[in-house]
Write an enzyme that holds these catalytic residues in place. Structure first.
Site, PDB file in Angstrom:
ATOM      1  N   ALA A   1      -3.318  -7.393  -7.153  1.00 56.55           N
ATOM      2  CA  ALA A   1      -2.970  -5.961  -7.218  1.00 56.55           C
ATOM      3  C   ALA A   1      -1.615  -5.740  -7.892  1.00 56.55           C
ATOM      4  O   ALA A   1      -1.435  -4.807  -8.681  1.00 56.55           O
ATOM      5  CB  ALA A   1      -2.968  -5.351  -5.820  1.00 56.55           C
TER       6      ALA A   1
ATOM      7  N   SER B   1      -3.576  -0.676  -9.585  1.00 53.36           N
ATOM      8  CA  SER B   1      -3.539  -1.593  -8.445  1.00 53.36           C
ATOM      9  C   SER B   1      -4.440  -1.094  -7.318  1.00 53.36           C
ATOM     10  O   SER B   1      -5.027  -1.890  -6.585  1.00 53.36           O
ATOM     11  CB  SER B   1      -2.106  -1.821  -7.948  1.00 53.36           C
ATOM     12  OG  SER B   1      -1.544  -0.634  -7.522  1.00 53.36           O
TER      13      SER B   1
ATOM     14  N   ASP C   1      -0.225  -7.640 -10.143  1.00 54.85           N
ATOM     15  CA  ASP C   1      -0.345  -7.899 -11.588  1.00 54.85           C
ATOM     16  C   ASP C   1      -0.983  -6.699 -12.282  1.00 54.85           C
ATOM     17  O   ASP C   1      -0.609  -6.351 -13.414  1.00 54.85           O
ATOM     18  CB  ASP C   1      -1.208  -9.138 -11.842  1.00 54.85           C
ATOM     19  CG  ASP C   1      -0.705 -10.366 -11.112  1.00 54.85           C
ATOM     20  OD1 ASP C   1       0.512 -10.450 -10.871  1.00 54.85           O
ATOM     21  OD2 ASP C   1      -1.528 -11.228 -10.774  1.00 54.85           O
TER      22      ASP C   1
ATOM     23  N   PRO D   1       0.795  -1.232   0.000  1.00 58.26           N
ATOM     24  CA  PRO D   1       0.000   0.000   0.000  1.00 58.26           C
ATOM     25  C   PRO D   1       0.828   1.284   0.000  1.00 58.26           C
ATOM     26  O   PRO D   1       0.325   2.357  -0.332  1.00 58.26           O
ATOM     27  CB  PRO D   1      -0.826  -0.100   1.294  1.00 58.26           C
ATOM     28  CG  PRO D   1      -0.194  -1.185   2.095  1.00 58.26           C
ATOM     29  CD  PRO D   1       0.594  -2.063   1.175  1.00 58.26           C
TER      30      PRO D   1
HETATM   31  O1  KDG Z   1      -1.146 -12.391  -8.387  1.00 59.59           O
HETATM   32  C1  KDG Z   1      -2.439 -12.942  -8.269  1.00 59.59           C
HETATM   33  C2  KDG Z   1      -2.318 -14.403  -8.464  1.00 59.59           C
HETATM   34  O2  KDG Z   1      -1.573 -14.920  -7.404  1.00 59.59           O
HETATM   35  C3  KDG Z   1      -3.642 -15.112  -8.507  1.00 59.59           C
HETATM   36  O3  KDG Z   1      -4.398 -14.714  -9.625  1.00 59.59           O
HETATM   37  C4  KDG Z   1      -3.486 -16.602  -8.521  1.00 59.59           C
HETATM   38  O4  KDG Z   1      -1.909 -16.942 -10.281  1.00 59.59           O
HETATM   39  C5  KDG Z   1      -2.229 -17.112  -9.127  1.00 59.59           C
HETATM   40  C6  KDG Z   1      -1.325 -17.844  -8.271  1.00 59.59           C
HETATM   41  O5  KDG Z   1      -0.685 -18.754  -8.795  1.00 59.59           O
HETATM   42  O6  KDG Z   1      -1.207 -17.529  -7.098  1.00 59.59           O
END
Ligand code: KDG
Length: 310
Positions: free
Chosen positions: A253, A282, A255, A226
């Protein structure tokens, strides 16, 4: 328009509608997720193309994922259907740590983990403006890991999000594999955070960790939750602060930040402005359940910034 080619696992997310331990949660909301899919949707929302390489199950969730991503404008022509099931995960929110989300996976042997080097179309990867993947894809199986190494060997314009998920591998495995990838195939853009940096280079101070990681990356984006994120390139540093908003679910967030940043940079934005805009993405992401539904386009980001007077 620029094209990013992305490799990873598309997952179905079952997000707890109420906070607390899952044993007492009765309602779950379904979303399409998976880090690289989140990146793709964020990237496409800002006006560029994303081609996804991966596998989903020949099941309802697999069709759901494909139809959803196609609807969002992601090119899913290279996603294969596999006999194994589409991986799923549940999100437990606010327990035992308030404002924290925990992913609980049911993905062992999933279709997505069967991604294999034969799925990596060489011409497709060579033709992309950027090839992207994450630590999750390195962790889910040896064939998925080999696929990332193959794709990174084919195109020098590489982007990587460390995304270390300690439920998928040990810190030692994560460090060895990610550092090997970065040594073999240094990247243009490295998106990481202070926790992953501690595992990778034994340093969680953003400046010191980035100084080490810059050996393997032209640009380092260091997410700091944050608080915001820092950007390091050409010997300079830029910090973009976060916004305080009501938090529903922080999953995805990072991604949102990474995908928005990459898309805007590929479109010619300065990296500093791209990071400011990526922080907005995000911020909006944490306000709802689901990783992709709140990903903004340019006009939404600008409306947000106008209101915040940033
Ligand atoms: O960053 C978000 C991802 O962690 C979520 O969409 C699930 O891809 C994923 C994971 O493998 O944790």
């Amino acid at each position: 328009m620029k094209t990013m080619v992305t490799l990873g696992e598309i997952l179905i997310e079952l997000n707890a509608v109420t906070s607390g331990p899952l044993r007492h949660v009765n309602y779950f909301e379904k979303h399409v997720a998976g880090s690289e899919a989140n990146y793709c949707v964020a990237f496409v929302r800002l006006g560029n193309n994303c081609v996804y390489i991966g596998r989903v199950g020949r099941d309802e969730f697999g069709h759901n994922a494909i139809e959803w991503l196609r609807g969002k404008g992601v090119n899913v022509d290279h996603v294969k259907f596999d006999d194994n099931p589409t991986g799923i995960f549940f999100v437990q929110r606010d327990y035992p740590v308030p404002l924290h989300s925990e992913s609980i996976y049911y993905r062992k042997g999933s279709a997505g983990s069967r991604l294999s080097p034969e799925d990596v179309d060489e011409n497709l990867v060579r033709g992309g403006d950027l090839v992207h993947s994450t630590g999750i894809t390195l962790a889910i199986s040896s064939s998925a890991r080999d696929s990332v190494f193959k794709a990174f060997s084919l195109n020098g314009n590489r982007s990587f999000d460390t995304n270390i998920r300690l439920k998928l591998w040990t810190p030692e495995e994560a460090r060895t594999t990610i550092m090997k990838l970065l040594k073999d195939y240094p990247v243009k853009y490295l998106i990481t955070d202070v926790d992953d940096s501690r595992i990778l280079v034994g340093e969680s101070d953003p400046d010191r960790a980035s100084a080490i990681l810059r050996e393997y990356a032209e640009v380092v984006v260091m997410k700091q939750g944050p608080k915001g994120a820092s950007l390091y390139h050409d010997g300079g540093k830029y910090f973009s602060p976060g916004y305080s908003v009501p938090v529903e679910d922080v999953t995805g967030a990072g991604d949102a930040l990474g995908g928005t940043f990459l898309s805007l940079v590929m479109s010619g934005f300065s990296m500093e402005k791209a990071l400011d805009y990526a922080i907005v993405s995000s911020t909006l992401n944490v306000m709802i359940r689901g990783d992709q539904e709140n990903l903004p386009g340019l006009s939404e980001i600008e409306a947000f910034l106008k209101e915040m007077d940033k």
